[in-house]
Motif scaffolding. Structure first.
Motif, PDB file in Angstrom:
ATOM      1  N   TYR A   1     -32.321   7.330 -27.984  1.00 55.85           N
ATOM      2  CA  TYR A   1     -31.697   7.893 -26.769  1.00 55.85           C
ATOM      3  C   TYR A   1     -30.949   9.174 -27.083  1.00 55.85           C
ATOM      4  N   VAL A   2     -30.064   9.053 -28.077  1.00 55.32           N
ATOM      5  CA  VAL A   2     -29.162  10.153 -28.373  1.00 55.32           C
ATOM      6  C   VAL A   2     -29.927  11.293 -29.031  1.00 55.32           C
ATOM      7  N   GLY A   3     -30.960  10.951 -29.798  1.00 56.40           N
ATOM      8  CA  GLY A   3     -31.746  11.983 -30.449  1.00 56.40           C
ATOM      9  C   GLY A   3     -32.357  12.955 -29.450  1.00 56.40           C
ATOM     10  N   PHE A   4     -32.724  12.424 -28.277  1.00 54.10           N
ATOM     11  CA  PHE A   4     -33.287  13.321 -27.271  1.00 54.10           C
ATOM     12  C   PHE A   4     -32.260  14.337 -26.778  1.00 54.10           C
ATOM     13  N   ALA A   5     -30.978  14.058 -27.041  1.00 60.37           N
ATOM     14  CA  ALA A   5     -29.945  15.051 -26.715  1.00 60.37           C
ATOM     15  C   ALA A   5     -30.188  16.328 -27.518  1.00 60.37           C
ATOM     16  N   VAL A   6     -30.719  16.187 -28.736  1.00 53.26           N
ATOM     17  CA  VAL A   6     -30.968  17.366 -29.563  1.00 53.26           C
ATOM     18  C   VAL A   6     -32.095  18.203 -28.956  1.00 53.26           C
ATOM     19  N   ALA A   7     -33.186  17.521 -28.562  1.00 50.91           N
ATOM     20  CA  ALA A   7     -34.284  18.243 -27.912  1.00 50.91           C
ATOM     21  C   ALA A   7     -33.774  18.943 -26.662  1.00 50.91           C
ATOM     22  N   PHE A   8     -32.906  18.236 -25.933  1.00 50.43           N
ATOM     23  CA  PHE A   8     -32.300  18.798 -24.726  1.00 50.43           C
ATOM     24  C   PHE A   8     -31.467  20.034 -25.063  1.00 50.43           C
ATOM     25  N   ALA A   9     -30.648  19.921 -26.108  1.00 47.98           N
ATOM     26  CA  ALA A   9     -29.782  21.039 -26.486  1.00 47.98           C
ATOM     27  C   ALA A   9     -30.610  22.263 -26.880  1.00 47.98           C
ATOM     28  N   PHE A  10     -31.706  22.021 -27.619  1.00 46.57           N
ATOM     29  CA  PHE A  10     -32.590  23.143 -27.972  1.00 46.57           C
ATOM     30  C   PHE A  10     -33.175  23.788 -26.720  1.00 46.57           C
ATOM     31  N   ALA A  11     -33.565  22.960 -25.762  1.00 49.37           N
ATOM     32  CA  ALA A  11     -34.155  23.491 -24.535  1.00 49.37           C
ATOM     33  C   ALA A  11     -33.144  24.326 -23.773  1.00 49.37           C
ATOM     34  N   ILE A  12     -31.914  23.810 -23.651  1.00 48.98           N
ATOM     35  CA  ILE A  12     -30.887  24.538 -22.903  1.00 48.98           C
ATOM     36  C   ILE A  12     -30.550  25.848 -23.624  1.00 48.98           C
ATOM     37  N   ALA A  13     -30.429  25.778 -24.957  1.00 53.24           N
ATOM     38  CA  ALA A  13     -30.125  26.996 -25.711  1.00 53.24           C
ATOM     39  C   ALA A  13     -31.229  28.032 -25.514  1.00 53.24           C
ATOM     40  N   ALA A  14     -32.480  27.559 -25.524  1.00 49.29           N
ATOM     41  CA  ALA A  14     -33.597  28.483 -25.330  1.00 49.29           C
ATOM     42  C   ALA A  14     -33.548  29.109 -23.945  1.00 49.29           C
TER      43      ALA A  14
ATOM     44  N   SER B   1     -37.578  22.548 -32.373  1.00 46.71           N
ATOM     45  CA  SER B   1     -37.169  21.297 -31.732  1.00 46.71           C
ATOM     46  C   SER B   1     -38.177  20.178 -31.965  1.00 46.71           C
ATOM     47  N   ARG B   2     -39.369  20.520 -32.473  1.00 45.61           N
ATOM     48  CA  ARG B   2     -40.379  19.483 -32.665  1.00 45.61           C
ATOM     49  C   ARG B   2     -39.965  18.359 -33.595  1.00 45.61           C
ATOM     50  N   PRO B   3     -39.518  18.661 -34.824  1.00 39.18           N
ATOM     51  CA  PRO B   3     -39.170  17.536 -35.708  1.00 39.18           C
ATOM     52  C   PRO B   3     -38.059  16.657 -35.143  1.00 39.18           C
ATOM     53  N   TRP B   4     -37.077  17.266 -34.479  1.00 37.84           N
ATOM     54  CA  TRP B   4     -35.973  16.476 -33.910  1.00 37.84           C
ATOM     55  C   TRP B   4     -36.501  15.522 -32.852  1.00 37.84           C
ATOM     56  N   THR B   5     -37.368  16.051 -31.987  1.00 42.60           N
ATOM     57  CA  THR B   5     -37.931  15.215 -30.935  1.00 42.60           C
ATOM     58  C   THR B   5     -38.721  14.065 -31.539  1.00 42.60           C
ATOM     59  N   THR B   6     -39.520  14.393 -32.572  1.00 34.95           N
ATOM     60  CA  THR B   6     -40.362  13.366 -33.187  1.00 34.95           C
ATOM     61  C   THR B   6     -39.511  12.261 -33.816  1.00 34.95           C
ATOM     62  N   VAL B   7     -38.423  12.643 -34.494  1.00 34.70           N
ATOM     63  CA  VAL B   7     -37.564  11.623 -35.113  1.00 34.70           C
ATOM     64  C   VAL B   7     -36.939  10.732 -34.037  1.00 34.70           C
ATOM     65  N   ALA B   8     -36.406  11.373 -33.002  1.00 32.75           N
ATOM     66  CA  ALA B   8     -35.780  10.594 -31.928  1.00 32.75           C
ATOM     67  C   ALA B   8     -36.788   9.604 -31.351  1.00 32.75           C
ATOM     68  N   TRP B   9     -38.006  10.098 -31.121  1.00 37.39           N
ATOM     69  CA  TRP B   9     -39.057   9.265 -30.545  1.00 37.39           C
ATOM     70  C   TRP B   9     -39.394   8.098 -31.473  1.00 37.39           C
ATOM     71  N   ALA B  10     -39.440   8.385 -32.783  1.00 31.72           N
ATOM     72  CA  ALA B  10     -39.769   7.323 -33.742  1.00 31.72           C
ATOM     73  C   ALA B  10     -38.699   6.234 -33.711  1.00 31.72           C
ATOM     74  N   PHE B  11     -37.427   6.630 -33.677  1.00 34.46           N
ATOM     75  CA  PHE B  11     -36.353   5.639 -33.605  1.00 34.46           C
ATOM     76  C   PHE B  11     -36.448   4.835 -32.319  1.00 34.46           C
ATOM     77  N   LEU B  12     -36.710   5.538 -31.219  1.00 38.96           N
ATOM     78  CA  LEU B  12     -36.785   4.841 -29.941  1.00 38.96           C
ATOM     79  C   LEU B  12     -37.921   3.825 -29.957  1.00 38.96           C
ATOM     80  N   SER B  13     -39.065   4.209 -30.565  1.00 43.45           N
ATOM     81  CA  SER B  13     -40.189   3.272 -30.655  1.00 43.45           C
ATOM     82  C   SER B  13     -39.773   2.006 -31.381  1.00 43.45           C
TER      83      SER B  13
END
Lengths: 157, 667
Positions: free
Chosen positions: B181-194, B208-220
């Motif tokens: 859940y929280v990891g997607f905050a990083v993908a979000f932050a990258f998107a907002i910064a961009a 932002s790709r590796p961050w998203t992938t890690v968050a997704w892996a944890f969520l899975s």
């Protein structure tokens, strides 16, 4: 047409097609699978449809649980302290099922006014009251039924 | 004394979060390096103070400090020591503190591992994460303080942890889920910064790709653990109930999966930019929505603790603010799109687009099924529930379609794929898949269209994935050399797709060929389930550390041989007098045998549930494969090589960027 526009159009069409399929499926499936909730007062007043899958809930009446010793059949009364409905169920009841507990049952009302349940839910916590049941009890007490014994939401231990 | 220190640490971390959300951002907008330089120390400070607060709360649990209300409500002196640790996140306040600890942990990780990013970008990313932290820290301090005291009436003992949560599953499920859940905050932050600095480019996608992938892996992993826990601990052998709380975690997973794939297109081909940004925002919004649904008390389940309208309102405001602010920013900044790359109607881009359409449709569908009853109830239009049939009916076709397309998409090429070539390519894998899935079905006995489609999709994904691996690894220097030449991110994809196939196979087989029987048994009775005979040997009593149990004994026979001895229990916990069913399971890679004891019917007769669950382990095994794929993919060399290449390329000519891009693809 300009190739880029053509491509964009294809994409938009794809998206629209996908979305409309999803919307069509969703509405179709929703129409088939919405289960309405009725409280015991509504059921005894004849407001609930017969032979349609619905949900019913309330408190399990004290002293009403009758168990068949030769099969998994159970019968009990569900009440909102204003009206009671007989429920029958064949199967294993959840751990927190007990007289005086709030439950929600899924099933069909038969023509004799008995609720034939295929699923009985009593949730995971001893302090928990299904919101529908709490609501129904509140309504029943407002409607001038008998005063409710205890609180609809038992205090936390 | 200590709890007050914990409280103080939380307040200090809030102050640091406020600074973090303002100072580096201001620095990045005004071009002042000295302000931007505050970003990393502030992120570190925030983490340290939240960590301190978390340590204080853990200390209160371990030392049975029942003067702290949260400890008194969620622990007991009789609780085994390991559950005292996990009880820290067994209730609302503590789990929220865990959420914040993870958020600050992710923020610190971004600060540490993004040293090669341009300073402006990293300042803005950390500032956005600071803002998210401010929201949640305010939430915990204002509405859900875990350090509230029960003074002067300190209870002699605690109310105990809900027995359902006294389990290994609870120790690991929430932390994994929150990491996602929280990891997607990083993908979000990258998107907002961009969006803020108008840099929606391939570099942004790559960061932002590796961050998203890690968050997704944890969520899975988190979702799989939840499903596994529900299977053995809720007692009755179901593994997914389409319960709103489960759906709340599935929503960000589905849109996160879409995001991962669209980020791949944005990185490799520079297209779908606005869509990717939107997905990043939506995915995080869904994570917040999940938190709101689970924590506000609008839903009732094992996850919903004492409901408090104030908390719900606060979270809803937080959610609304995040969504509105990001969408406004999106509306102003996103439309600056020039599509430079071209791609044909039959290309990998299109297949990935279809993947996104399907995944987003599935997200919408689950969202409708979950939220519709809530909205109706809120508007006072009646109380309805949407049952499992709705989700099974609508989700299954989308899952099958995703599986079928995945197989075809595996063979497609970027830019343009020749239709005839693709058709010839698909012919053999298709034939193999039809044969294999027919054989599998024959093995289980009994043909139904849905079972066939499910099994076929799984086999088809597997065949296509291996076929493609075989094609790609052919090399003049030999097969081994060819296999070694493939990148880690490619193997990550292979693992991820195989994981999906494994999960699909498990879900299909267990739903279609599983057997479940509820029977009345007295000791000495024998019941048949499929090919298995269950002998009810006897039932006695047993004492545990904080419970007493009815302890059943069953022999499971197959072809006249005893293959397992199972001991399901009915536990009565001393504190709170709650009853728990503990099923006993003989687990296997290809089937589980399951026995649970229901209620006592008469003196010696009991209601017993017996189950045969083929391939049920595959559901969770598949999720582990997916997560392993995710972790493998981010360990790929090119993320590090490219990061080094980014700084000089800031001011370099486009042609240089082009060559680096090509080099990256080759490596």
């Amino acid at each position: 047409m300009h190739p880029i526009r053509k491509k964009r159009l294809t994409i938009v069409l794809f998206l629209l097609a996908g979305l409309s399929i999803a919307v069509a499926l969703t509405t179709y499936a929703l129409r088939q699978n919405i289960n309405l909730f009725y409280d015991p007062s509504q059921i005894t007043a004849g407001e609930a449809p017969v032979d349609v899958r619905i949900r019913a809930g309330g408190m399990v009446e004290e002293g009403s649980v009758r168990r068949d010793t030769e099969s998994l059949k159970v019968e009990f009364m569900v009440t909102d302290f204003n009206a009671s409905v007989p429920v029958e169920y064949v199967g294993i009841l959840p751990d927190l099922f007990a007289e005086g507990q709030g439950i929600v049952a899924m099933g069909k009302l038969n023509s004799e006014g008995r609720f034939v349940a295929d699923q009985v839910l009593a949730k995971h916590d001893e302090n928990y009251m299904p919101p529908e049941v709490a609501d129904a009890l509140e309504k029943a007490s407002k409607a001038g039924g008998q005063p409710m014994p205890g609180n609809t939401r038992p205090a936390t231990n | 004394m200590y709890p007050e220190l914990g409280q103080l640490a939380l307040i200090l971390s809030l102050l640091l979060a406020v600074l973090l959300s303002v100072v580096p951002l201001a620095g990045s907008l005004t071009g002042r390096d000295n302000l931007q330089a505050f970003a990393r120390p502030l992120a570190a400070g925030m983490f340290v103070f939240v960590g301190l607060a978390f340590a204080v709360l853990t200390h209160a649990f371990v030392t049975d400090d029942f003067s702290v209300a949260y400890v008194a409500n969620n622990s007991n002196s009789m609780l085994p020591w390991y559950y005292k640790f996990s009880a820290v996140w067994g209730g609302h306040e503590g789990s929220l503190l865990l959420w914040i600890l993870m958020l600050t942990g992710w923020t610190l990780a971004v600060a540490i591992f993004s040293r090669r990013l341009p300073s402006v970008m990293i300042s803005q990313v950390l500032s956005v994460l600071g803002m998210v932290s401010v929201g949640f820290m305010l939430f915990i301090i204002v509405t859900s303080n875990p350090f509230d005291r029960l003074l002067p009436n300190v209870p002699a003992d605690g109310a105990d942890l809900n027995p359902l949560l006294q389990d290994f599953g609870l120790i690991v499920h929430p932390p994994m889920l929150y990491m996602g859940y929280v990891g997607f905050a990083v993908a979000f932050a990258f998107a907002i910064a961009a969006l803020i600095n108008g840099r929606l480019d391939a570099a942004w996608a790559r960061w932002s790709r590796p961050w998203t992938t890690v968050a997704w892996a944890f969520l899975s992993v988190g979702i799989a653990l939840g499903s596994w826990w529900a299977y053995y601990e809720l007692g009755w052998g179901g593994w997914w109930f389409w319960d709103p709380v489960e759906n709340a975690s599935l929503l960000p997973w589905l849109s996160g999966t879409a995001l991962m794939h669209s980020l791949a297109v944005t990185e490799k081909r520079g297209v779908f930019k606005s869509w990717t940004v939107l997905l990043a925002i939506v995915t995080f919004a869904l994570s917040l929505l999940g938190t709101f649904l689970v924590r506000s008390g609008v839903l009732t389940s094992v996850h919903a603790f004492a409901s408090d309208p104030e908390r719900g309102t606060f979270l809803l405001v937080l959610l609304a603010f995040t969504v509105i602010a990001s969408l406004v920013l999106y509306a102003f900044r996103a439309p600056v799109v020039h599509v430079r790359s071209r791609y044909g109607t039959l290309s990998r881009e299109i297949f990935l687009l279809l993947n996104n359409v399907l995944l987003v449709s599935a997200t919408l569908l689950v969202a409708v099924g979950t939220l519709y009853p809530l909205v109706l109830d809120f508007l006072d239009l009646g109380k309805i529930s949407i049952g499992e049939p709705f989700f099974n009916l609508t989700f299954s076709p989308l899952a099958v379609a995703t599986g079928l397309l995945l197989g075809v998409g595996t063979f497609s090429r970027w830019k343009k794929t020749d239709a005839g070539w693709l058709a010839r390519k698909l012919l053999w894998p298709l034939a193999v898949s039809v044969l294999v899935s027919t054989a599998v079905m024959a093995g289980y006995g009994g043909f139904t269209p849905w079972a066939f489609l499910g099994i076929f999709s799984a086999v088809w994904i597997t065949t296509a994935t291996f076929w493609d691996l075989w094609d790609k690894s052919s090399s003049r220097k030999g097969r081994i050399h060819g296999l070694k030449r493939q990148s880690r991110s490619y193997y990550g994809m292979v693992l991820g797709h195989l994981g999906l196939a494994i999960t699909m196979a498990g879900a299909t087989v267990v739903s279609n060929y599983g057997i479940e029987r509820d029977v009345r048994m007295v000791p000495g009775d024998v019941a048949e389930v499929g090919d298995y005979q269950f002998v009810f040997v006897d039932i006695g009593e047993r004492r545990g550390q904080n419970f007493t149990a009815q302890y059943g004994s069953f022999d499971v026979m197959l072809d006249g041989e005893r293959i397992a001895e199972l001991h399901p229990e009915k536990r009565q916990y001393a504190v709170g007098m709650s009853v728990m069913t503990e099923a006993d399971i003989d687990a296997g890679l290809f089937r589980d045998i399951f026995v649970a004891v229901g209620e006592r019917i008469s003196d010696n007769a009991w209601a017993i549930r017996l189950q045969y669950k083929p391939l049920i382990r595959w559901l969770w095994l598949g999720a582990l494969f997916m997560a392993a794929g995710g972790f493998l993919a981010i360990s790929d060399r090119r993320y590090r090589i490219r990061e080094r290449a980014i700084e000089p390329s800031e001011n370099s000519s486009p042609s240089q960027i082009g060559t680096q891009g090509v080099a990256g693809v080759v490596s």
